[in-house]
Design a protein around this motif. Structure first.
Motif, mmCIF file in Angstrom:
data_model
loop_
_atom_site.group_PDB
_atom_site.id
_atom_site.type_symbol
_atom_site.label_atom_id
_atom_site.label_comp_id
_atom_site.label_asym_id
_atom_site.label_seq_id
_atom_site.Cartn_x
_atom_site.Cartn_y
_atom_site.Cartn_z
ATOM 1 N N UNK A 137 0.865 -1.173 0.000
ATOM 2 C CA UNK A 137 0.000 0.000 0.000
ATOM 3 C C UNK A 137 0.902 1.223 0.000
ATOM 4 N N UNK A 138 0.479 2.266 -0.682
ATOM 5 C CA UNK A 138 1.293 3.481 -0.769
ATOM 6 C C UNK A 138 0.436 4.682 -0.417
ATOM 7 N N UNK A 139 0.939 5.488 0.513
ATOM 8 C CA UNK A 139 0.256 6.735 0.876
ATOM 9 C C UNK A 139 1.169 7.917 0.571
ATOM 10 N N UNK A 140 0.602 8.950 -0.018
ATOM 11 C CA UNK A 140 1.349 10.177 -0.285
ATOM 12 C C UNK A 140 1.315 11.046 0.970
ATOM 13 N N UNK A 141 2.466 11.208 1.610
ATOM 14 C CA UNK A 141 2.530 11.951 2.877
ATOM 15 C C UNK A 141 2.769 13.444 2.687
ATOM 16 N N UNK A 142 3.596 13.802 1.691
ATOM 17 C CA UNK A 142 3.959 15.212 1.501
ATOM 18 C C UNK A 142 4.443 15.416 0.071
ATOM 19 N N UNK A 143 4.530 16.669 -0.328
ATOM 20 C CA UNK A 143 5.007 16.999 -1.673
ATOM 21 C C UNK A 143 5.829 18.277 -1.641
ATOM 22 N N UNK A 144 6.710 18.422 -2.641
ATOM 23 C CA UNK A 144 7.480 19.650 -2.825
ATOM 24 C C UNK A 144 7.568 19.947 -4.313
ATOM 25 N N UNK A 145 7.592 21.219 -4.674
ATOM 26 C CA UNK A 145 7.621 21.575 -6.099
ATOM 27 C C UNK A 145 9.027 21.546 -6.693
ATOM 28 N N UNK A 146 9.078 21.542 -8.020
ATOM 29 C CA UNK A 146 10.328 21.706 -8.754
ATOM 30 C C UNK A 146 9.989 22.378 -10.077
ATOM 31 N N UNK A 147 10.994 22.965 -10.698
ATOM 32 C CA UNK A 147 10.793 23.590 -12.003
ATOM 33 C C UNK A 147 10.987 22.546 -13.102
ATOM 34 N N UNK A 148 10.150 22.650 -14.143
ATOM 35 C CA UNK A 148 10.222 21.734 -15.277
ATOM 36 C C UNK A 148 10.292 22.542 -16.573
ATOM 37 N N UNK A 149 11.032 21.996 -17.539
ATOM 38 C CA UNK A 149 11.128 22.606 -18.864
ATOM 39 C C UNK A 149 10.648 21.619 -19.923
ATOM 40 N N UNK A 150 9.892 22.124 -20.888
ATOM 41 C CA UNK A 150 9.480 21.316 -22.038
ATOM 42 C C UNK A 150 10.589 21.450 -23.080
#
Length: 203
Positions: free
Chosen positions: A79-92
């Motif tokens: 089982x997998x639970x998402x506990x937290x998140x952080x952003x990052x920059x992405x380029x196409x």
């Protein structure tokens, strides 16, 4: 002696209740450890690309809803639970790659300049030139490499992409050859990292 197996809908209801209990607990790692008594790990997953994911874990890290429990997955029934998140920059990023192991350096440079010039004056599209000339796998996608996270390309490319505008086309050399790069969209911020609680149901 007769053994009765649980009906599929009952199994589904049990999983649904277990997942709900984890989601509503105030401290899910502690709940898993003390109440469910199941082994677990907490992993930080870095999201490198948005066009493809190496595993279901990476896909959940990007798409998963905070606090929600997913699964079970695999033979171990994780089982997998998402506990937290952080952003990052992405380029196409778009790329046309000319391999100097196949084409000698001066010819590769001349070809790269020709490609850039043809695109710049509107004679040929980037996609057409990528399909025709690129010597990398991106030839099959008309040069499109998709959204790539900052920190997952060469440092000089990361730096250049942050300085360029949408639609800019430029040339970059590496030991492998010459790369004609297009910044296909504005730099954007997406979820770049996720903290996942991995619960192994079967030990």
């Amino acid at each position: 002696m007769i053994f009765l197996l649980p009906a599929p809908d009952m199994v589904a209801q049990n999983w649904a209740q277990i997942k709900k209990d984890i989601e509503t607990s105030k401290n899910s790692p502690l709940y898993v450890k003390d109440i469910l008594k199941k082994p677990f790990s907490i992993d930080t997953v870095a999201i490198a690309r948005l066009s493809e994911f190496e595993s279901f874990k990476d896909s959940i890290a990007f798409h998963g809803e905070l606090g929600k429990v997913y699964g079970p997955f695999g033979k171990e029934q994780y089982l997998i639970q998402v506990l937290a998140e952080n952003p990052n920059q992405f380029n196409r990023v778009g790329q046309i790659f000319i391999d100097t192991a196949i084409i000698y350096y001066p010819r590769a440079d001349s070809l790269a300049n020709f490609i850039i010039r043809q695109i710049a004056i509107g004679n040929r599209s980037f996609e057409d030139m990528a399909s025709t000339y690129s010597m990398g796998g991106e030839g099959a996608t008309q040069g499109d490499l998709g959204w790539i996270a900052a920190g997952y390309t060469l440092p000089q490319l990361d730096k250049a992409l942050l300085e360029k505008e949408k639609g800019d086309l430029f040339k970059m050399w590496t030991r492998r050859g010459v790369h004609i790069i297009r910044k296909s969209d504005h730099t954007q911020t997406f979820r770049g990292y996720a903290l996942l609680l991995m619960i192994r149901w079967k030990s």
